[in-house]
Design a protein around this motif. Structure first.
Motif, PDB file in Angstrom:
ATOM      1  N   THR A  14       0.828  -1.206   0.000  1.00  0.00           N
ATOM      2  CA  THR A  14       0.000   0.000   0.000  1.00  0.00           C
ATOM      3  C   THR A  14       0.862   1.255   0.000  1.00  0.00           C
ATOM      4  OG1 THR A  14      -1.817  -1.108   1.150  1.00  0.00           O
ATOM      5  CG2 THR A  14      -1.751   1.284   1.269  1.00  0.00           C
ATOM      6  N   GLY A  15       1.886   1.266   0.852  1.00  0.00           N
ATOM      7  CA  GLY A  15       2.790   2.407   0.888  1.00  0.00           C
ATOM      8  C   GLY A  15       3.539   2.584  -0.415  1.00  0.00           C
ATOM      9  N   LEU A  16       3.971   1.479  -1.006  1.00  0.00           N
ATOM     10  CA  LEU A  16       4.687   1.551  -2.277  1.00  0.00           C
ATOM     11  C   LEU A  16       3.788   2.080  -3.394  1.00  0.00           C
ATOM     12  CD1 LEU A  16       7.273   0.980  -3.825  1.00  0.00           C
ATOM     13  CD2 LEU A  16       6.529  -1.391  -4.096  1.00  0.00           C
ATOM     14  N   ILE A  17       2.557   1.605  -3.441  1.00  0.00           N
ATOM     15  CA  ILE A  17       1.600   2.079  -4.453  1.00  0.00           C
ATOM     16  C   ILE A  17       1.311   3.559  -4.265  1.00  0.00           C
ATOM     17  CG2 ILE A  17      -0.822   1.921  -5.182  1.00  0.00           C
ATOM     18  CD1 ILE A  17      -0.591  -1.116  -4.651  1.00  0.00           C
ATOM     19  N   TYR A  18       1.077   3.975  -3.026  1.00  0.00           N
ATOM     20  CA  TYR A  18       0.787   5.391  -2.786  1.00  0.00           C
ATOM     21  C   TYR A  18       1.970   6.278  -3.163  1.00  0.00           C
ATOM     22  CZ  TYR A  18      -0.092   9.752  -0.340  1.00  0.00           C
ATOM     23  OH  TYR A  18      -0.255  11.070  -0.036  1.00  0.00           O
ATOM     24  N   THR A  19       3.192   5.857  -2.772  1.00  0.00           N
ATOM     25  CA  THR A  19       4.380   6.664  -3.030  1.00  0.00           C
ATOM     26  C   THR A  19       4.627   6.856  -4.514  1.00  0.00           C
ATOM     27  OG1 THR A  19       5.401   5.906  -0.970  1.00  0.00           O
ATOM     28  CG2 THR A  19       6.867   6.838  -2.622  1.00  0.00           C
ATOM     29  N   THR A  20       4.383   5.807  -5.300  1.00  0.00           N
ATOM     30  CA  THR A  20       4.706   5.865  -6.726  1.00  0.00           C
ATOM     31  C   THR A  20       3.549   6.346  -7.594  1.00  0.00           C
ATOM     32  OG1 THR A  20       4.103   3.524  -6.971  1.00  0.00           O
ATOM     33  CG2 THR A  20       6.415   4.034  -6.501  1.00  0.00           C
ATOM     34  N   GLN A  21       2.319   6.402  -7.059  1.00  0.00           N
ATOM     35  CA  GLN A  21       1.162   6.706  -7.896  1.00  0.00           C
ATOM     36  C   GLN A  21       0.479   8.039  -7.596  1.00  0.00           C
ATOM     37  OE1 GLN A  21      -0.586   4.590 -10.472  1.00  0.00           O
ATOM     38  NE2 GLN A  21       1.544   3.894 -10.548  1.00  0.00           N
ATOM     39  N   TRP A  22       0.644   8.575  -6.380  1.00  0.00           N
ATOM     40  CA  TRP A  22      -0.188   9.729  -6.008  1.00  0.00           C
ATOM     41  C   TRP A  22       0.048  10.946  -6.907  1.00  0.00           C
ATOM     42  CZ3 TRP A  22       1.533  14.535  -4.491  1.00  0.00           C
ATOM     43  CH2 TRP A  22       2.888  14.648  -4.188  1.00  0.00           C
ATOM     44  N   ALA A  23       1.270  11.107  -7.413  1.00  0.00           N
ATOM     45  CA  ALA A  23       1.568  12.292  -8.225  1.00  0.00           C
ATOM     46  C   ALA A  23       1.184  12.122  -9.696  1.00  0.00           C
ATOM     47  CB  ALA A  23       3.054  12.629  -8.124  1.00  0.00           C
ATOM     48  N   VAL A  24       0.959  10.883 -10.139  1.00  0.00           N
ATOM     49  CA  VAL A  24       0.705  10.646 -11.568  1.00  0.00           C
ATOM     50  C   VAL A  24      -0.654  10.013 -11.825  1.00  0.00           C
ATOM     51  CG1 VAL A  24       3.162  10.429 -12.082  1.00  0.00           C
ATOM     52  CG2 VAL A  24       1.863   8.379 -11.473  1.00  0.00           C
ATOM     53  N   ASN A  25      -1.327   9.574 -10.769  1.00  0.00           N
ATOM     54  CA  ASN A  25      -2.585   8.863 -10.927  1.00  0.00           C
ATOM     55  C   ASN A  25      -3.689   9.592 -10.161  1.00  0.00           C
ATOM     56  OD1 ASN A  25      -4.712   7.048 -11.099  1.00  0.00           O
ATOM     57  ND2 ASN A  25      -3.440   5.243 -10.723  1.00  0.00           N
ATOM     58  N   PRO A  26      -4.641  10.203 -10.847  1.00  0.00           N
ATOM     59  CA  PRO A  26      -5.704  10.943 -10.141  1.00  0.00           C
ATOM     60  C   PRO A  26      -6.604  10.042  -9.304  1.00  0.00           C
ATOM     61  CG  PRO A  26      -6.195  10.781 -12.498  1.00  0.00           C
ATOM     62  CD  PRO A  26      -4.795  10.287 -12.313  1.00  0.00           C
ATOM     63  N   GLU A  27      -6.585   8.740  -9.545  1.00  0.00           N
ATOM     64  CA  GLU A  27      -7.420   7.828  -8.771  1.00  0.00           C
ATOM     65  C   GLU A  27      -6.798   7.487  -7.407  1.00  0.00           C
ATOM     66  OE1 GLU A  27      -7.866   4.495 -11.347  1.00  0.00           O
ATOM     67  OE2 GLU A  27      -9.329   5.475 -12.651  1.00  0.00           O
ATOM     68  N   ILE A  28      -5.515   7.770  -7.230  1.00  0.00           N
ATOM     69  CA  ILE A  28      -4.831   7.535  -5.953  1.00  0.00           C
ATOM     70  C   ILE A  28      -4.551   8.888  -5.329  1.00  0.00           C
ATOM     71  CG2 ILE A  28      -2.840   6.497  -4.804  1.00  0.00           C
ATOM     72  CD1 ILE A  28      -4.552   4.421  -6.101  1.00  0.00           C
ATOM     73  N   GLY A  29      -5.509   9.375  -4.552  1.00  0.00           N
ATOM     74  CA  GLY A  29      -5.366  10.695  -3.948  1.00  0.00           C
ATOM     75  C   GLY A  29      -4.856  10.670  -2.526  1.00  0.00           C
ATOM     76  N   ASN A  30      -4.962   9.551  -1.856  1.00  0.00           N
ATOM     77  CA  ASN A  30      -4.494   9.442  -0.480  1.00  0.00           C
ATOM     78  C   ASN A  30      -4.162   7.986  -0.170  1.00  0.00           C
ATOM     79  OD1 ASN A  30      -7.062   8.136   0.171  1.00  0.00           O
ATOM     80  ND2 ASN A  30      -7.937  10.204   0.120  1.00  0.00           N
ATOM     81  N   TYR A  31      -3.702   7.757   1.058  1.00  0.00           N
ATOM     82  CA  TYR A  31      -3.294   6.418   1.475  1.00  0.00           C
ATOM     83  C   TYR A  31      -4.477   5.457   1.472  1.00  0.00           C
ATOM     84  CZ  TYR A  31      -0.622   2.937   4.132  1.00  0.00           C
ATOM     85  OH  TYR A  31       0.036   1.809   4.524  1.00  0.00           O
TER      86      TYR A  31
END
Length: 262
Positions: free
Chosen positions: A157-174
């Motif tokens: 979960t942390g890895l997905i959030y760290t790598t996706q939050w800036a490029v993926n609008p569907e991942i806005g938070n943890y």
């Protein structure tokens, strides 16, 4: 005379807490386990909120405490080369760096997810838990399977959030990253959140393969017939039926302690 009595001074007392089997040493190691759990809870809770000076200070405190514990273990280790080759040792190093990095002005957000691996330190207490806690002895496989799954869940979960939050609008938070990880490893797959880019697809594959495997392992130990963990003196078979009189492997007589319950 006990080992602790032959080691006067603060250094001898610390060595006794880490290496001896006195009541004080056992309590100290359980306190370390509680600290490990508290560390993981802190990592998870603070992931849902923006960084603040208070969190930075708590980061530094956790980092200093973990560093002190690490240096003491390194000092007491007789085979330091082997100690430095352990996976849990490098998990500790990653945890220390990720806690103390903000003090040096470095983000290193990618490393912060590895703080969750600090929970692996609790595995070192298996023998003591088996001896002291009856519930752990009876449900060891379930507890370890749940811990393995939980560690994987929060690391991914942390890895997905760290790598996706800036490029993926569907991942806005943890919480979005946690939701995606859970729906993927449980094979629910609603499809309302997907990871973008080749790296995101590889993360999805990792969650599917390793997460589903760990999830199925937990289900397996939950629903399989219960066993008693007692090693056979003759052949070494470890798991037996609760009412076993003889070892299924070699036929030796077993002396399993019971409370007279069917």
């Amino acid at each position: 005379m006990s080992r602790s009595q032959t080691r006067p001074g603060p250094s001898g007392f610390i060595r006794s807490l880490y290496l001896d089997h006195t009541r004080a040493a056992r309590r100290f190691r359980y306190a370390l386990l509680l600290f490990d759990v508290l560390t993981v809870v802190f990592v998870i809770v603070t992931s849902f909120f923006p960084r603040s000076p208070t969190v930075e200070v708590l980061d530094a405190i956790f980092g200093v405490l973990i560093l002190a514990d690490f240096l003491i273990r390194l000092r007491l280790e007789t085979e330091r080369g082997y100690f430095l080759m352990r996976f849990t040792t490098w998990a500790d190093i990653a945890a220390i760096v990720s806690f103390l990095a903000p003090v040096a002005g470095e983000g290193l957000g990618f490393l912060r997810i590895l703080r969750t691996l600090r929970l692996l330190r609790s595995y070192h207490l298996l023998a003591q838990l088996r001896k002291d806690v009856r519930y752990f002895r009876a449900h060891e496989d379930i507890i370890l399977a749940a811990v393995n799954l939980g560690v994987f869940l929060f690391v991914m979960t942390g890895l997905i959030y760290t790598t996706q939050w800036a490029v993926n609008p569907e991942i806005g938070n943890y919480a979005d990253a946690l939701y995606f990880t859970v729906t993927t490893l449980t094979t629910t797959g609603f499809g309302d959140i997907t990871l973008t880019g080749p790296w995101g697809r590889m993360l999805s594959v990792a969650v599917m393969i390793f997460g589903v495997t760990l999830f199925l392992r937990l289900l397996q130990v939950l629903f399989r017939p219960s066993k008693v963990r007692q090693e056979c003196d003759r052949c070494g078979l470890l798991l037996h039926d609760p009412d076993a009189v003889h070892c299924k492997h070699c036929g030796a007589t077993m002396h399993i302690v019971t409370e007279g319950l069917a």
